[in-house]
Write a protein that holds these residues in place. Structure first.
Motif, PDB file in Angstrom:
ATOM      1  N   ARG A   1      -8.613  -0.562   4.441  1.00 12.96           N
ATOM      2  CA  ARG A   1      -7.877  -1.721   4.959  1.00 12.96           C
ATOM      3  C   ARG A   1      -8.804  -2.616   5.776  1.00 12.96           C
ATOM      4  O   ARG A   1      -8.707  -3.845   5.702  1.00 12.96           O
TER       5      ARG A   1
ATOM      6  N   ALA B   1      -4.871   1.466  -0.634  1.00 15.38           N
ATOM      7  CA  ALA B   1      -5.372   1.215   0.725  1.00 15.38           C
ATOM      8  C   ALA B   1      -5.087   2.389   1.655  1.00 15.38           C
ATOM      9  O   ALA B   1      -4.626   2.226   2.774  1.00 15.38           O
TER      10      ALA B   1
ATOM     11  N   MET C   1       0.825  -1.207   0.000  1.00 13.77           N
ATOM     12  CA  MET C   1       0.000   0.000   0.000  1.00 13.77           C
ATOM     13  C   MET C   1       0.856   1.254   0.000  1.00 13.77           C
ATOM     14  O   MET C   1       2.037   1.206   0.298  1.00 13.77           O
TER      15      MET C   1
END
Length: 172
Positions: free
Chosen positions: A89, A83, A10
Motif C-alpha cells: 500500500r 494490497a 483490497m
C-alpha cells in the motif's frame, strides 16, 4: 467527497474485489480497472500452478497499478489489488498520493466457499492460507475503510460507498 477519489479495493482472494469494485465505481461515477489485468503473464502462470507470489513478483504488478492510479488523480477511479501488506500500500501511495483503500473483510469460511464456487479464475483456493498469512489490515493512519463482505454485492457496495464517504469526511 469533494473530488472523486482513486480507490484501491483490497483484500484476500475471494472477498469479491472484482464484483464489488465495479459496483463501487458505478456508484461513484468513475471507471473501474481490474487489478488482475495488470499482472505479468509469469505471475498468472505461477499462481495458476498453486505457487504464491513473492515480493519480487508483486513489485512490477503494483507499479503498473500505481501508474494507472496516478493517471486517475483528480479524476477518480476504482482498481482492485490484494494490497495485502502495508509495504504494498505504501508503494501504491508513493505512485499515487491521495489513493484510498477499501478493505473487503470477511469470515474465512465464507471467502473459501466463494472462491470454490467461482469459475475460470487462476487463483486456487489452496493459496488462501498464504493470503491470510500475508494480510496486514489497514492501519489507523491509512486512508480508507474496511467493509465486511457478508450480504449481497449491492448491499456490500452501498456499505462501502458510505464507509468511504465517512472516511473522507473524518479528520486525518
Amino acid at each position: 467527497m469533494q473530488q472523486p477519489p482513486v480507490v484501491v479495493v483490497m483484500g484476500v482472494a475471494g472477498t469479491g474485489k472484482t464484483t464489488i469494485g465495479p459496483l463501487v465505481a458505478e456508484r461513484l461515477g468513475v471507471p473501474y480497472a481490474e487489478g488482475d489485468d495488470f499482472h505479468p503473464e509469469a505471475n498468472i502462470a505461477k499462481m495458476s500452478a498453486g505457487v504464491p507470489l513473492d515480493d519480487d513478483d508483486r513489485w512490477p504488478w503494483l507499479d503498473a497499478i500505481g501508474r494507472w492510479a496516478h493517471g486517475r488523480a483528480g479524476l477518480g477511479g476504482v482498481v482492485s489489488s490484494s494490497a495485502l501488506k502495508r509495504a504494498y500500500r505504501d508503494r501504491l501511495r508513493a505512485a499515487a498520493p491521495g489513493v484510498v483503500f477499501l478493505h473487503l473483510t470477511g469470515d474465512r469460511t465464507l471467502i473459501e466457499e466463494r472462491m470454490a464456487a467461482r469459475k475460470g479464475h487462476f487463483m486456487p483456493t489452496a493459496l488462501l492460507d498464504s493470503q491470510f498469512a500475508t494480510l496486514q489490515p489497514l492501519g489507523d493512519d491509512e486512508a480508507g475503510a474496511a467493509v465486511d463482505v457478508s450480504g449481497s454485492p449491492e448491499d456490500i457496495a452501498d456499505r462501502a460507498v458510505t464507509a468511504l464517504r465517512r472516511s473522507a469526511d473524518s479528520p486525518s
